[in-house]
Write a protein that holds these residues in place. Sequence first.
Motif, PDB file in Angstrom:
ATOM      1  N   LEU A 105      -3.134  -5.152   4.186  1.00 51.49           N
ATOM      2  CA  LEU A 105      -3.078  -3.968   3.336  1.00 51.49           C
ATOM      3  C   LEU A 105      -1.975  -4.053   2.290  1.00 51.49           C
ATOM      4  O   LEU A 105      -1.905  -3.206   1.401  1.00 51.49           O
ATOM      5  CB  LEU A 105      -2.903  -2.718   4.201  1.00 51.49           C
ATOM      6  N   MET A 122       0.833  -1.176   0.000  1.00 54.54           N
ATOM      7  CA  MET A 122       0.000   0.000   0.000  1.00 54.54           C
ATOM      8  C   MET A 122       0.874   1.233   0.000  1.00 54.54           C
ATOM      9  O   MET A 122       1.997   1.195   0.479  1.00 54.54           O
ATOM     10  CB  MET A 122      -0.887  -0.013   1.238  1.00 54.54           C
ATOM     11  N   SER A 127      -2.650  -3.382  -1.407  1.00 59.30           N
ATOM     12  CA  SER A 127      -3.936  -2.694  -1.513  1.00 59.30           C
ATOM     13  C   SER A 127      -3.679  -1.283  -2.009  1.00 59.30           C
ATOM     14  O   SER A 127      -2.568  -0.769  -1.922  1.00 59.30           O
ATOM     15  CB  SER A 127      -4.634  -2.640  -0.157  1.00 59.30           C
ATOM     16  N   ALA A 145      -6.334  -4.100   7.809  1.00 63.81           N
ATOM     17  CA  ALA A 145      -7.573  -3.336   7.918  1.00 63.81           C
ATOM     18  C   ALA A 145      -8.640  -4.276   8.455  1.00 63.81           C
ATOM     19  O   ALA A 145      -8.765  -5.408   7.983  1.00 63.81           O
ATOM     20  CB  ALA A 145      -7.995  -2.782   6.565  1.00 63.81           C
ATOM     21  N   VAL A 189      -8.670  -3.981  -2.341  1.00 62.87           N
ATOM     22  CA  VAL A 189      -7.762  -5.000  -1.821  1.00 62.87           C
ATOM     23  C   VAL A 189      -7.631  -6.127  -2.845  1.00 62.87           C
ATOM     24  O   VAL A 189      -8.580  -6.413  -3.573  1.00 62.87           O
ATOM     25  CB  VAL A 189      -8.231  -5.543  -0.447  1.00 62.87           C
ATOM     26  N   ILE A 219      -7.681   0.227  11.603  1.00 57.05           N
ATOM     27  CA  ILE A 219      -6.406  -0.052  10.955  1.00 57.05           C
ATOM     28  C   ILE A 219      -5.441  -0.523  12.031  1.00 57.05           C
ATOM     29  O   ILE A 219      -5.353   0.073  13.105  1.00 57.05           O
ATOM     30  CB  ILE A 219      -5.839   1.202  10.249  1.00 57.05           C
TER      31      ILE A 219
END
Length: 124
Positions: free
Chosen positions: A56, A1, A59, A41, A69, A29
Motif C-alpha cells: 500500500l 498511503m 497507493s 492489500a 496502486v 488488508i
Amino acid sequence: MQTDIDPRNLIGRKAFDRDGNRIGTVDEIYLDDATGAPEWAAIRTGLFSRDAFVPLESSELVKDGTLRVPFDRALIRDAPDFGVGRHLSPEQELQLYRHYGLDVAPAPPFPDHDFGPTPEDSNT
C-alpha cells in the motif's frame, strides 16, 4: 498511503494499477506488526480468483472510491501467492518487497558498548 484512511473501508473497493487498468477487488488488508499501519492489500484478481498481495506504500484512495496502486497489473498478477487469511511471515514479506523492487530497511546494528575489561584482560 494516506494514514487517516480506515483500512476496513478499503475492503470491497475496486483496485486499479498505475495505468488505470483494473486489477480486481480489495479482499483483505494486512497491518504492519510494529505500527499497526496498513501495509499490504490482498486484491482478488479475476485470474483464477486468486489474491495478489500489493504494497500500500504510495497507493492512493481516489475520489471515486477506488484504490490506485503504483505498480503494473502484470507485476501484481505475478506476485508470490501465499494465500489469504494468515499472517505474513517476515520471509514472505521480504519476498514481496523484492518482487516489487522496494527497498527493505536493514535491521539496526547492535549498539557498540564498551563494558570494560574482560576477565581475560586482567590475566595479561
